[in-house]
Design a protein around this motif. Structure first.
Motif, mmCIF file in Angstrom:
data_model
loop_
_atom_site.group_PDB
_atom_site.id
_atom_site.type_symbol
_atom_site.label_atom_id
_atom_site.label_comp_id
_atom_site.label_asym_id
_atom_site.label_seq_id
_atom_site.Cartn_x
_atom_site.Cartn_y
_atom_site.Cartn_z
ATOM 1 N N ALA A 15 43.294 73.522 -2.981
ATOM 2 C CA ALA A 15 43.996 73.032 -4.167
ATOM 3 C C ALA A 15 42.983 72.656 -5.233
ATOM 4 O O ALA A 15 41.834 72.329 -4.945
ATOM 5 C CB ALA A 15 44.854 71.818 -3.805
ATOM 6 N N VAL A 16 43.424 72.710 -6.474
ATOM 7 C CA VAL A 16 42.571 72.302 -7.588
ATOM 8 C C VAL A 16 42.479 70.790 -7.595
ATOM 9 O O VAL A 16 43.495 70.091 -7.507
ATOM 10 C CB VAL A 16 43.164 72.801 -8.924
ATOM 11 N N VAL A 222 50.884 70.726 1.729
ATOM 12 C CA VAL A 222 51.736 71.164 0.632
ATOM 13 C C VAL A 222 50.907 71.325 -0.639
ATOM 14 O O VAL A 222 51.099 72.258 -1.432
ATOM 15 C CB VAL A 222 52.885 70.157 0.401
ATOM 16 N N SER A 223 49.942 70.433 -0.821
ATOM 17 C CA SER A 223 49.125 70.477 -2.041
ATOM 18 C C SER A 223 48.268 71.733 -2.129
ATOM 19 O O SER A 223 47.795 72.084 -3.218
ATOM 20 C CB SER A 223 48.225 69.234 -2.125
ATOM 21 N N ASP A 224 48.052 72.430 -1.001
ATOM 22 C CA ASP A 224 47.302 73.687 -1.051
ATOM 23 C C ASP A 224 47.978 74.706 -1.971
ATOM 24 O O ASP A 224 47.321 75.595 -2.520
ATOM 25 C CB ASP A 224 47.194 74.299 0.347
ATOM 26 N N GLY A 233 46.294 69.652 -7.516
ATOM 27 C CA GLY A 233 47.041 69.193 -6.356
ATOM 28 C C GLY A 233 46.209 68.235 -5.535
ATOM 29 O O GLY A 233 44.991 68.403 -5.415
ATOM 30 N N GLU A 234 46.843 67.218 -4.985
ATOM 31 C CA GLU A 234 46.159 66.238 -4.145
ATOM 32 C C GLU A 234 47.011 65.918 -2.931
ATOM 33 O O GLU A 234 48.244 65.911 -3.010
ATOM 34 C CB GLU A 234 45.937 64.919 -4.895
ATOM 35 N N SER A 235 46.347 65.599 -1.815
ATOM 36 C CA SER A 235 47.001 65.010 -0.652
ATOM 37 C C SER A 235 46.400 63.619 -0.453
ATOM 38 O O SER A 235 45.176 63.483 -0.374
ATOM 39 C CB SER A 235 46.774 65.863 0.602
ATOM 40 N N GLN A 236 47.273 62.614 -0.403
ATOM 41 C CA GLN A 236 46.807 61.236 -0.313
ATOM 42 C C GLN A 236 47.611 60.469 0.739
ATOM 43 O O GLN A 236 48.648 60.925 1.220
ATOM 44 C CB GLN A 236 46.940 60.548 -1.675
ATOM 45 N N LEU A 264 51.512 66.210 -6.273
ATOM 46 C CA LEU A 264 50.992 65.155 -5.419
ATOM 47 C C LEU A 264 51.719 65.176 -4.084
ATOM 48 O O LEU A 264 52.952 65.115 -4.036
ATOM 49 C CB LEU A 264 51.180 63.786 -6.071
ATOM 50 N N GLU A 265 50.977 65.239 -3.016
ATOM 51 C CA GLU A 265 51.540 65.176 -1.670
ATOM 52 C C GLU A 265 51.095 63.864 -1.035
ATOM 53 O O GLU A 265 49.902 63.589 -0.932
ATOM 54 C CB GLU A 265 51.042 66.345 -0.833
ATOM 55 N N PHE A 266 52.060 63.054 -0.617
ATOM 56 C CA PHE A 266 51.741 61.792 0.041
ATOM 57 C C PHE A 266 52.129 61.890 1.515
ATOM 58 O O PHE A 266 53.297 62.118 1.856
ATOM 59 C CB PHE A 266 52.463 60.636 -0.657
ATOM 60 N N LEU A 267 51.143 61.714 2.367
ATOM 61 C CA LEU A 267 51.342 61.839 3.808
ATOM 62 C C LEU A 267 51.896 60.532 4.355
ATOM 63 O O LEU A 267 51.320 59.460 4.174
ATOM 64 C CB LEU A 267 50.020 62.184 4.483
ATOM 65 N N THR A 268 53.020 60.636 5.034
ATOM 66 C CA THR A 268 53.704 59.461 5.542
ATOM 67 C C THR A 268 54.473 59.849 6.795
ATOM 68 O O THR A 268 54.227 60.910 7.376
ATOM 69 C CB THR A 268 54.635 58.868 4.460
ATOM 70 N N PHE A 269 55.391 58.996 7.220
ATOM 71 C CA PHE A 269 56.178 59.293 8.420
ATOM 72 C C PHE A 269 57.543 58.635 8.291
ATOM 73 O O PHE A 269 57.652 57.524 7.783
ATOM 74 C CB PHE A 269 55.470 58.779 9.676
ATOM 75 N N ARG A 270 58.551 59.341 8.745
ATOM 76 C CA ARG A 270 59.918 58.818 8.702
ATOM 77 C C ARG A 270 60.146 58.010 9.980
ATOM 78 O O ARG A 270 60.298 58.560 11.057
ATOM 79 C CB ARG A 270 60.894 59.984 8.607
ATOM 80 N N MET A 271 60.179 56.675 9.856
ATOM 81 C CA MET A 271 60.285 55.790 11.020
ATOM 82 C C MET A 271 61.726 55.623 11.476
ATOM 83 O O MET A 271 62.154 54.530 11.873
ATOM 84 C CB MET A 271 59.661 54.438 10.689
#
Length: 353
Positions: A15-16, A222-224, A233-236, A264-271
């Motif tokens: 990603a850029v 996803v940011s790729d 694009g960023e993954s954070q 922007l892709e934010f890595l998280t989890f559905r609890m």
């Protein structure tokens, strides 16, 4: 922070990198406490909805919550301009796990609860019973179950801003599952080609209903995909509200300058499960245990305590305030009438003059 080391990637195009200049500055103490309050209010209202009202039979239909994802919508909403009029306010296309956006854009908890309970004062005036809602008075664009549909709409809103010559921004939220839809790709390409002021925000909670992200796409992130459309694009880390605040702030500054969209892709989890009726039996137990240790609210509380902005007494006062507000909001929502059957078609079809 979970930003990927792009030099070591062996899967898919890189990603850029987004601009590193943090033009938005660091949130002050009052803003930090507002962020914590908003995260805790979001979780509290969703807990009431899912674990009390739904189980009591006061809510019929689907219940979708974003437990564990509160930092994303709160950190992003801090950058949304509101209250300045049609040529000033930003516009938002939220998803069903962005409760904080509704609250921070000014929708009262009472109206959200009335929406879930099918009352006339809900945002759809009793025609729906979950988060399929919007309110243009609060600059919130309604959405439907086909969540990828929001992406071209958000781009269209941004085109309007471009044509008017304003520096308004269109915010668009979605999950990683929506990125498998064709309209997602069409919307991103359209926004990139025209350099539209859109901030695309992916809540990557790893499961689109029961389908793991590894079964949806071949690239690592996803940011790729941002590079394919010529946008940054960023993954954070989506469980660190300060990281979210910083990343969204840079993307918003870029959009307001006229430099185009950012993914922007934010890595998280559905609890929780996909919805209240889903036990999430397809998710390995170890993942819940791992992500429980990364809980965004507890992490932020600990951070504020280390900074001596929060102590046990202040935290208890905040939690008591939230519980009191929700008690009153539930009572007021339950006191509202159901819509009259004669109103079922009102506002559904266009009425010719």
């Amino acid at each position: 922070m979970l930003a990927r080391d792009r030099k070591s990637s062996a899967r898919g195009p890189r990603a850029v990198a987004a601009p590193a200049r943090p033009a938005t500055g660091v949130p002050d103490d009052a803003s930090l406490l507002k962020m914590l309050y908003s995260m805790k209010l979001t979780r509290a209202i969703e807990t009431r909805i899912e674990r009390k009202l739904y189980r009591q039979g006061k809510i019929v239909g689907g219940v979708y919550v974003g437990r564990g994802q509160e930092a994303i919508s709160v950190g992003a909403a801090m950058h949304m301009r509101r209250g300045g009029g049609e040529d000033h306010d930003d516009i938002v296309s939220p998803s069903h796990r962005d409760m904080a956006v509704f609250l921070m854009q000014g929708v009262p908890p009472e109206r959200i609860l009335a929406q879930y309970m099918g009352r006339r004062t809900g945002l759809t005036r009793g025609r729906d019973g979950n988060m399929h809602m919007g309110d243009l008075r609060h600059r919130l664009v309604a959405f439907v179950s086909h969540l990828g549909d929001s992406i071209p709409v958000a781009a269209g809103c941004a085109l309007t801003f471009r044509m008017r010559g304003t520096d308004q921004v269109s915010f668009c939220f979605f999950g990683e599952g929506a990125t498998s839809r064709g309209d997602w790709h069409e919307g991103l390409n359209f926004a990139a080609v025209l350099k539209l002021p859109v901030v695309f925000i992916c809540n990557n909670n790893q499961y689109a209903y029961s389908t793991h992200v590894s079964r949806q796409m071949k690239v690592e992130r996803v940011s790729d995909r941002a590079r394919g459309y010529g946008m940054p694009g960023e993954s954070q880390d989506g469980n660190d509200v300060r990281v979210v605040y910083d990343a969204v702030g840079r993307a918003v500054d870029r959009a307001r300058r006229g430099d185009g969209p950012t993914l922007l892709e934010f890595l998280t989890f559905r609890m929780t499960g996909h919805s209240a009726h889903d036990d999430a039996g397809y998710v390995p137990k170890r993942l819940f245990e791992e992500w429980e240790r990364k809980d965004p609210i507890r992490r932020f509380e600990d951070d504020l305590k280390r900074r001596r902005l929060l102590d046990a007494g202040a935290l208890q006062t905040m939690e008591s305030r939230i519980e009191g507000e929700l008690d009153e909001a539930v009572d007021r929502a339950e006191a509202q009438p159901y819509p009259d059957p004669e109103e079922c078609l009102t506002g559904v079809y266009h009425e010719r003059a």
